[in-house]
Design a protein around this motif. Sequence first.
Motif, short mmCIF file in Angstrom:
data_model
loop_
_atom_site.label_atom_id
_atom_site.label_comp_id
_atom_site.label_asym_id
_atom_site.label_seq_id
_atom_site.Cartn_x
_atom_site.Cartn_y
_atom_site.Cartn_z
N LYS A 94 -10.71 8.97 -3.77
CA LYS A 94 -10.15 8.10 -4.82
C LYS A 94 -9.24 7.05 -4.19
N PRO A 95 -9.13 5.88 -4.80
CA PRO A 95 -8.22 4.83 -4.29
C PRO A 95 -6.81 5.36 -4.16
N ILE A 96 -6.10 4.88 -3.17
CA ILE A 96 -4.75 5.37 -2.91
C ILE A 96 -3.69 4.38 -3.37
N GLU A 97 -2.51 4.89 -3.57
CA GLU A 97 -1.31 4.10 -3.81
C GLU A 97 -0.26 4.57 -2.81
N ILE A 98 0.60 3.68 -2.40
CA ILE A 98 1.67 4.06 -1.48
C ILE A 98 3.00 3.91 -2.20
N ALA A 99 3.68 5.05 -2.34
CA ALA A 99 4.97 5.06 -3.03
C ALA A 99 6.01 4.29 -2.22
N ARG A 100 7.11 3.99 -2.85
CA ARG A 100 8.15 3.22 -2.16
C ARG A 100 8.64 3.94 -0.92
N ILE A 101 9.14 3.17 0.02
CA ILE A 101 9.67 3.73 1.26
C ILE A 101 10.85 4.64 0.93
N ARG A 102 10.83 5.86 1.44
CA ARG A 102 11.88 6.81 1.07
C ARG A 102 12.87 7.10 2.19
N ARG A 181 -1.13 -3.41 4.10
CA ARG A 181 -2.32 -3.65 4.91
C ARG A 181 -3.17 -2.37 5.00
N LEU A 182 -2.52 -1.25 5.24
CA LEU A 182 -3.23 0.03 5.31
C LEU A 182 -3.90 0.35 3.98
N LYS A 183 -3.16 0.16 2.91
CA LYS A 183 -3.68 0.43 1.58
C LYS A 183 -4.92 -0.40 1.31
N SER A 184 -4.88 -1.68 1.65
CA SER A 184 -5.99 -2.59 1.41
C SER A 184 -7.23 -2.17 2.20
N ILE A 185 -7.04 -1.86 3.47
CA ILE A 185 -8.17 -1.48 4.34
C ILE A 185 -8.81 -0.18 3.85
N ILE A 186 -7.98 0.82 3.53
CA ILE A 186 -8.49 2.12 3.10
C ILE A 186 -9.18 2.02 1.75
N ASN A 187 -8.56 1.33 0.80
CA ASN A 187 -9.16 1.22 -0.54
C ASN A 187 -10.47 0.42 -0.54
#
Length: 265
Positions: A94-102, A181-187
């Motif tokens: 499934k497409p991913i989302e990246i939560a805010r930097i913690r 960038r990671l999110k875009s490539i993976i999705n």
Amino acid sequence: MSENTHETKLVNFAMANNTRRKIINFLENGCKSTGEIGVITGEAVLDFHLKILQQAGLVELEEKTVKLSEYGKNFLKNKTEKGKEETADFSQAKPIEIARIRQVLPCIADSSRLRVSANMTPPLGGVLKLLEPLFTRSSYSDQKDSLIIQKGEIITTIYGNGKVSIRMIKNEDEAKEELERLKSIINEAIAKGVAPAPREKIRVDLKEVYRYLPQTNCGKCGEQGCYSFAIKLMARQVSLENCTLLKESKYASNQEHLQVLANYI
């Protein structure tokens, strides 16, 4: 060849090396001469690689001819079938989302740079390994269930449980850009629904390894000098732990780079 712990370790060691994987794949279509295989390995290390593959029971040597053993044929067949199963599983991602930097902290290797942590949802789990070919310099670790990606000085680690760690970042804005960038490539790959074609990993140059060693030739590692140590490291005959100087704070950055390079050997 029976399946016991010792023999399994020999096979894992043999197949951990990029050159030896090339040899096994090259032999899939039939026996080859040592001269033909030497083109792949280089004559200087040909005997070294063939000996390791022979000890693992993957190949058989007859005079100047090399062929896959029955065990080697079964190993390659099982590997291919496993790859097909993994490709099928990829379509369920499934497409991913990246939560805010913690978390934002100074980088251990270089206090002028930052290391940040974030979360990726949903976790990629078993799909993570299949994403390795998407990135030019990357290496998946089964043991840690993690994918290490290097882009210039930036080192990113994605874990199967969803955790993302980025080191050697200049500032938080750069971290956000890298995560996007990671999110875009993976999705984009997930949207296609087909696992990327496997690729050969980047070949690490001996000079690149030597460049990050202390170059003091202290001999504490048991070798004649740092260049000899680099050669043994490339052959997986020694580990970075043998170089005690790398544990000193002034070599922290060197050690971090060498740890990444070691993943490509």
